[in-house]
Design a protein around this motif. Structure first.
Motif, PDB file in Angstrom:
ATOM      1  N   ASP A  14       0.817  -1.112  -0.037  1.00 59.83           N
ATOM      2  CA  ASP A  14       0.013  -0.233   0.054  1.00 59.83           C
ATOM      3  C   ASP A  14       0.879   1.267   0.041  1.00 59.83           C
ATOM      4  OD1 ASP A  14       0.955   0.339   2.602  1.00 59.83           O
ATOM      5  OD2 ASP A  14      -0.869  -0.602   3.549  1.00 59.83           O
ATOM      6  N   THR A  15       0.191   2.717  -0.059  1.00 65.12           N
ATOM      7  CA  THR A  15       1.073   3.707  -0.043  1.00 65.12           C
ATOM      8  C   THR A  15       2.056   3.925   1.136  1.00 65.12           C
ATOM      9  OG1 THR A  15      -0.860   4.641  -1.045  1.00 65.12           O
ATOM     10  CG2 THR A  15       0.900   6.241  -0.337  1.00 65.12           C
ATOM     11  N   THR A  16       1.576   3.198   2.193  1.00 59.64           N
ATOM     12  CA  THR A  16       2.523   3.555   3.342  1.00 59.64           C
ATOM     13  C   THR A  16       3.768   2.641   3.374  1.00 59.64           C
ATOM     14  OG1 THR A  16       0.360   4.116   4.875  1.00 59.64           O
ATOM     15  CG2 THR A  16       2.581   3.237   5.951  1.00 59.64           C
ATOM     16  N   LYS A  17       3.455   1.587   2.797  1.00 56.35           N
ATOM     17  CA  LYS A  17       4.624   0.485   2.613  1.00 56.35           C
ATOM     18  C   LYS A  17       5.582   0.978   1.881  1.00 56.35           C
ATOM     19  CE  LYS A  17       5.962  -4.265   1.928  1.00 56.35           C
ATOM     20  NZ  LYS A  17       5.192  -5.892   1.689  1.00 56.35           N
ATOM     21  N   LEU A  18       5.080   1.218   0.667  1.00 64.13           N
ATOM     22  CA  LEU A  18       6.015   2.133  -0.483  1.00 64.13           C
ATOM     23  C   LEU A  18       6.868   3.296  -0.108  1.00 64.13           C
ATOM     24  CD1 LEU A  18       6.929   1.821  -3.428  1.00 64.13           C
ATOM     25  CD2 LEU A  18       4.927   3.108  -4.221  1.00 64.13           C
TER      26      LEU A  18
END
Length: 271
Positions: A14-18
């Motif tokens: 997800d955006t946070t992981k990326l």
């Protein structure tokens, strides 16, 4: 591509992981690198494999000899040591002293031990050990770094309490190192315009594709580093101008030999 759209290309991302991956806070595998770059349409096999190979290494440089010095010296110094160890080319200039990668043990101890900074003998010895260990980049069997050093002739006139033997040993080392095929050593003569000695100690580190270059300006806390292309370009022009002013390699070796033979003489502390 927006980060949210890019994250959706990988299962479970997800955006946070990326974002954490991009900031180096989350470790991914080499296979993840290959898969993600392929889905992004990156057409650079050499660059992808270089990044993938680094992704397979322990995080935080845990594989390096410098790991033993974590928490014992400024973080900026450890950062610089890691960068230096990975560089394919190093250009280094110090306007006052012999550059660190060329210093003898006795010279290092004089420079660090004679510092007005309030450090303990134990801390000084740690800094000495680190500086000497860094020099393995010049002599390692696999891919020794390409090293271009500008050495100020004024450094040959230093006097030490231990006597002139310190400088004589240092000059011999400069001659020995200058014979290595991966080393280009030039002397900036006393007659050079003062502008070439008015800047701080500077190191320009160049890496394998696709990593960007880094410029480091030395200070007692380990230095400041920049990846800004404009700053790197400026410092490269400054270094090139100084190299053009410095003596050619052969003439530099001749001058070092003259100092070893006592002509011109350097000052002594004897009455």
């Amino acid at each position: 591509m927006k980060s949210g759209e890019a994250a959706k290309l990988m299962p479970g991302w997800d955006t946070t992981k990326l974002s954490r991956i991009e900031r180096g806070l989350y470790h991914i595998s080499g296979d993840d690198v290959r898969t993600f770059t392929a889905k992004l349409g990156v057409e650079d096999p050499e660059g992808v494999e270089e990044v993938a190979s680094v992704a397979e290494e322990p995080a935080g440089g845990a594989h390096g000899w410098w790991k033993a010095y974590d928490s014992r010296v400024p973080e900026a110094l450890i950062d610089f040591v890691q960068l230096e160890s990975r560089a394919s080319k190093i250009r280094m200039y110090h306007p006052v002293v012999i550059p660190g990668l060329l210093q003898t043990p006795s010279y290092v101890r004089e420079i660090i031990g004679g510092s007005p900074a309030a450090i303990s003998p134990e801390q000084a010895e740690i800094l000495v050990s680190i500086r000497l260990a860094r020099q393995e980049v010049l002599t390692r069997r696999d891919n020794p770094v390409e090293f271009h050093a500008l050495v100020p002739e004024s450094a040959f006139h230093a006097t030490f309490e231990a006597g002139p033997g310190v400088m004589k040993d240092q000059l011999r080392k400069l001659l020995d190192v200058s014979e290595r095929p991966n080393v280009r050593l030039q002397i900036l003569p006393l007659t050079a315009h003062p502008t070439y000695g008015s800047n701080g100690a500077t190191t320009i580190l160049t890496f394998k594709h696709p990593w960007v270059s880094v410029v480091s300006v030395d200070n007692p806390m380990g230095g400041t580093h920049s990846e800004d292309p404009a700053e790197i370009g400026f410092m490269e022009r400054v270094f090139t101008a100084a190299a053009d002013t410095a003596l050619p390699v052969d003439e530099s070796r001749d001058l070092i030999t003259e100092y070893l033979e006592g002509k011109p003489k350097w000052p002594t502390t004897e009455a």
